[in-house]
Motif scaffolding. Sequence first.
Motif, PDB file in Angstrom:
ATOM      1  N   SER A  43      -4.253 -42.985 -43.559  1.00  0.00           N
ATOM      2  CA  SER A  43      -4.888 -41.671 -43.583  1.00  0.00           C
ATOM      3  C   SER A  43      -5.562 -41.429 -44.930  1.00  0.00           C
ATOM      4  O   SER A  43      -6.537 -40.684 -45.025  1.00  0.00           O
ATOM      5  CB  SER A  43      -3.876 -40.568 -43.288  1.00  0.00           C
ATOM      6  OG  SER A  43      -2.855 -40.531 -44.264  1.00  0.00           O
ATOM      7  N   GLY A  44      -5.073 -42.102 -45.980  1.00  0.00           N
ATOM      8  CA  GLY A  44      -5.727 -42.026 -47.277  1.00  0.00           C
ATOM      9  C   GLY A  44      -7.106 -42.663 -47.254  1.00  0.00           C
ATOM     10  O   GLY A  44      -8.033 -42.193 -47.933  1.00  0.00           O
ATOM     11  N   ILE A  45      -7.272 -43.735 -46.475  1.00  0.00           N
ATOM     12  CA  ILE A  45      -8.584 -44.354 -46.319  1.00  0.00           C
ATOM     13  C   ILE A  45      -9.533 -43.375 -45.620  1.00  0.00           C
ATOM     14  O   ILE A  45     -10.697 -43.225 -46.010  1.00  0.00           O
ATOM     15  CB  ILE A  45      -8.478 -45.658 -45.512  1.00  0.00           C
ATOM     16  CG1 ILE A  45      -7.654 -46.700 -46.275  1.00  0.00           C
ATOM     17  CG2 ILE A  45      -9.867 -46.208 -45.198  1.00  0.00           C
ATOM     18  CD1 ILE A  45      -8.300 -47.204 -47.542  1.00  0.00           C
ATOM     19  N   THR A  46      -9.031 -42.707 -44.582  1.00  0.00           N
ATOM     20  CA  THR A  46      -9.839 -41.694 -43.907  1.00  0.00           C
ATOM     21  C   THR A  46     -10.200 -40.563 -44.867  1.00  0.00           C
ATOM     22  O   THR A  46     -11.328 -40.060 -44.872  1.00  0.00           O
ATOM     23  CB  THR A  46      -9.075 -41.119 -42.700  1.00  0.00           C
ATOM     24  OG1 THR A  46      -8.766 -42.183 -41.791  1.00  0.00           O
ATOM     25  CG2 THR A  46      -9.904 -40.070 -41.975  1.00  0.00           C
ATOM     26  N   LEU A  47      -9.230 -40.181 -45.694  1.00  0.00           N
ATOM     27  CA  LEU A  47      -9.481 -39.139 -46.693  1.00  0.00           C
ATOM     28  C   LEU A  47     -10.586 -39.568 -47.653  1.00  0.00           C
ATOM     29  O   LEU A  47     -11.463 -38.771 -48.003  1.00  0.00           O
ATOM     30  CB  LEU A  47      -8.196 -38.843 -47.464  1.00  0.00           C
ATOM     31  CG  LEU A  47      -8.312 -37.868 -48.646  1.00  0.00           C
ATOM     32  CD1 LEU A  47      -8.709 -36.486 -48.146  1.00  0.00           C
ATOM     33  CD2 LEU A  47      -7.006 -37.808 -49.421  1.00  0.00           C
ATOM     34  N   ALA A  48     -10.558 -40.824 -48.059  1.00  0.00           N
ATOM     35  CA  ALA A  48     -11.582 -41.322 -48.978  1.00  0.00           C
ATOM     36  C   ALA A  48     -12.969 -41.211 -48.367  1.00  0.00           C
ATOM     37  O   ALA A  48     -13.937 -40.859 -49.042  1.00  0.00           O
ATOM     38  CB  ALA A  48     -11.290 -42.777 -49.343  1.00  0.00           C
ATOM     39  N   ALA A  49     -13.067 -41.503 -47.070  1.00  0.00           N
ATOM     40  CA  ALA A  49     -14.366 -41.472 -46.401  1.00  0.00           C
ATOM     41  C   ALA A  49     -14.869 -40.053 -46.189  1.00  0.00           C
ATOM     42  O   ALA A  49     -16.064 -39.846 -45.973  1.00  0.00           O
ATOM     43  CB  ALA A  49     -14.271 -42.192 -45.052  1.00  0.00           C
ATOM     44  N   THR A  50     -13.968 -39.073 -46.276  1.00  0.00           N
ATOM     45  CA  THR A  50     -14.358 -37.704 -45.959  1.00  0.00           C
ATOM     46  C   THR A  50     -14.293 -36.749 -47.144  1.00  0.00           C
ATOM     47  O   THR A  50     -15.029 -35.769 -47.181  1.00  0.00           O
ATOM     48  CB  THR A  50     -13.472 -37.135 -44.839  1.00  0.00           C
ATOM     49  OG1 THR A  50     -12.090 -37.235 -45.225  1.00  0.00           O
ATOM     50  CG2 THR A  50     -13.678 -37.897 -43.541  1.00  0.00           C
ATOM     51  N   LEU A  51     -13.422 -37.033 -48.136  1.00  0.00           N
ATOM     52  CA  LEU A  51     -13.235 -36.088 -49.234  1.00  0.00           C
ATOM     53  C   LEU A  51     -14.504 -35.936 -50.065  1.00  0.00           C
ATOM     54  O   LEU A  51     -14.994 -34.821 -50.287  1.00  0.00           O
ATOM     55  CB  LEU A  51     -12.079 -36.536 -50.128  1.00  0.00           C
ATOM     56  CG  LEU A  51     -11.786 -35.631 -51.338  1.00  0.00           C
ATOM     57  CD1 LEU A  51     -11.446 -34.216 -50.882  1.00  0.00           C
ATOM     58  CD2 LEU A  51     -10.654 -36.209 -52.184  1.00  0.00           C
ATOM     59  N   LEU A  52     -15.054 -37.056 -50.528  1.00  0.00           N
ATOM     60  CA  LEU A  52     -16.272 -36.987 -51.327  1.00  0.00           C
ATOM     61  C   LEU A  52     -17.408 -36.384 -50.515  1.00  0.00           C
ATOM     62  O   LEU A  52     -18.195 -35.575 -51.014  1.00  0.00           O
ATOM     63  CB  LEU A  52     -16.650 -38.379 -51.830  1.00  0.00           C
ATOM     64  CG  LEU A  52     -17.856 -38.448 -52.767  1.00  0.00           C
ATOM     65  CD1 LEU A  52     -17.608 -37.598 -54.012  1.00  0.00           C
ATOM     66  CD2 LEU A  52     -18.156 -39.893 -53.156  1.00  0.00           C
ATOM     67  N   TYR A  93      -6.186 -52.085 -52.363  1.00  0.00           N
ATOM     68  CA  TYR A  93      -6.248 -50.793 -51.694  1.00  0.00           C
ATOM     69  C   TYR A  93      -7.212 -49.867 -52.407  1.00  0.00           C
ATOM     70  O   TYR A  93      -7.984 -49.139 -51.775  1.00  0.00           O
ATOM     71  CB  TYR A  93      -4.857 -50.164 -51.643  1.00  0.00           C
ATOM     72  CG  TYR A  93      -4.831 -48.818 -50.930  1.00  0.00           C
ATOM     73  CD1 TYR A  93      -4.758 -48.762 -49.538  1.00  0.00           C
ATOM     74  CD2 TYR A  93      -4.889 -47.623 -51.644  1.00  0.00           C
ATOM     75  CE1 TYR A  93      -4.750 -47.544 -48.877  1.00  0.00           C
ATOM     76  CE2 TYR A  93      -4.881 -46.401 -50.987  1.00  0.00           C
ATOM     77  CZ  TYR A  93      -4.801 -46.368 -49.604  1.00  0.00           C
ATOM     78  OH  TYR A  93      -4.806 -45.155 -48.947  1.00  0.00           O
ATOM     79  N   LEU A  94      -7.241 -49.909 -53.746  1.00  0.00           N
ATOM     80  CA  LEU A  94      -8.127 -49.046 -54.518  1.00  0.00           C
ATOM     81  C   LEU A  94      -9.590 -49.350 -54.210  1.00  0.00           C
ATOM     82  O   LEU A  94     -10.400 -48.430 -54.013  1.00  0.00           O
ATOM     83  CB  LEU A  94      -7.857 -49.215 -56.015  1.00  0.00           C
ATOM     84  CG  LEU A  94      -8.801 -48.440 -56.953  1.00  0.00           C
ATOM     85  CD1 LEU A  94      -8.718 -46.938 -56.687  1.00  0.00           C
ATOM     86  CD2 LEU A  94      -8.485 -48.754 -58.411  1.00  0.00           C
ATOM     87  N   LEU A  95      -9.949 -50.638 -54.183  1.00  0.00           N
ATOM     88  CA  LEU A  95     -11.334 -50.994 -53.893  1.00  0.00           C
ATOM     89  C   LEU A  95     -11.720 -50.594 -52.473  1.00  0.00           C
ATOM     90  O   LEU A  95     -12.851 -50.149 -52.237  1.00  0.00           O
ATOM     91  CB  LEU A  95     -11.542 -52.494 -54.099  1.00  0.00           C
ATOM     92  CG  LEU A  95     -11.456 -52.982 -55.548  1.00  0.00           C
ATOM     93  CD1 LEU A  95     -11.679 -54.490 -55.627  1.00  0.00           C
ATOM     94  CD2 LEU A  95     -12.462 -52.249 -56.435  1.00  0.00           C
ATOM     95  N   SER A  96     -10.793 -50.728 -51.536  1.00  0.00           N
ATOM     96  CA  SER A  96     -11.063 -50.293 -50.170  1.00  0.00           C
ATOM     97  C   SER A  96     -11.265 -48.780 -50.117  1.00  0.00           C
ATOM     98  O   SER A  96     -12.143 -48.281 -49.410  1.00  0.00           O
ATOM     99  CB  SER A  96      -9.910 -50.696 -49.242  1.00  0.00           C
ATOM    100  OG  SER A  96      -9.804 -52.102 -49.157  1.00  0.00           O
TER     101      SER A  96
END
Length: 377
Positions: A43-52, A93-96
């Motif tokens: 869900s953190g990956i999804t957050l990354a795609a949507t937060l910014l 994980y950070l780069l992803s």
Amino acid sequence: MRRLRPIGLMAIGHACVDVYQGAVPALVPFLVAERGLGYVAVSGITLAATLLSSVVQPVFGVLTDRRPLTWLIPVSMTTAGLGIALLGIGDSYLLSWLAAALSGLGVAAYHPEAARMARAVSGGSHVGMSWFSVGGNVGFALAPVLVTPIMAVGGLALTPVLVVPALVGALITTLAVRSGVSRVAASRMGRPGTDDWSSFLRLSVIMVCRSIVFVGLGTFIALYAGERVGGGTTTGGAALFVLFAAGAFGTLLGGRLATRYGRIRTMRTSYGVAVPAIAGLVFVPGPLFFVFLTLTAIALSIPFSLHVTLGRDFLPGRVGTAGGMTLGLAVSIGGVATPLLGTIAEHSSLRLALSTLIALTLTSCLLGYFLDEPAPQ
């Protein structure tokens, strides 16, 4: 026919860019399988795609209110594709996370200007805007069809292949701009009228609730389908396809229902239907899972294009800002809530996490009764 061609081109471009919003949920089962990520991590990956995307979306809306930025559309599409292409490279994980954020930035830059152009060339038609909006739904629907087979063959190492739709979409959009779409849009921008911020803010809350529900389903429905029906990533990909494909049908249906019955009435009714549909999806066992999933997707998507035209009519003097909210921020902000859903799932169950979406859908339905159809501008 003159309007059909530019709307068609723009709908295709919209599909190409929204593939990358649908690609993130489609990659979730493979991130779990190959990297052993838990609910909170994915869900953190999804957050990354949507937060910014959520943070910068209003900025792009304000910029497009000041001047046309048609060049930004193909550039943003390419950026969205590049982010997803880089997401599977390496094991960091950070780069992803950063790659997903880059893709989200591209998506954020695309929607305000594209929405403005679509509104202009459609002449404000509900049906015309539903065609443009359905392009995004088609992109979502195609994402698992595109991503799942490629990942099944080569795993996350093949994510660079996923840049192709962005390149195709950028080419199509460039051709559309050169054929005169940008000139038509620019000539119709900035219609005069009184901005109704009170109604727009109520509509925004409705859209945010809807976004949390739809993004939450998009993130976890593949995993939930595997739990309920079996079949692993194949069943998960099928569930995502049903969610997004039925959503595309619902978006087209919304424009026609709004033309006949009005936007506010159609919106209230669709959210009212979505409440028991999601309850059935979460709690009713057996093969009816896919029936309730289809009904849920249609009911949640009927209001989608209506949000866009309502937002423009509530803020006729700020169509870029309205576009950034209705097609951008209010769509992507749902990802901000996915880590909370993931936390609930890890500490209890995925069923309990998804059951919270029922209350949010009910909130959207009730808030619809505090809105009136805006006066024609």
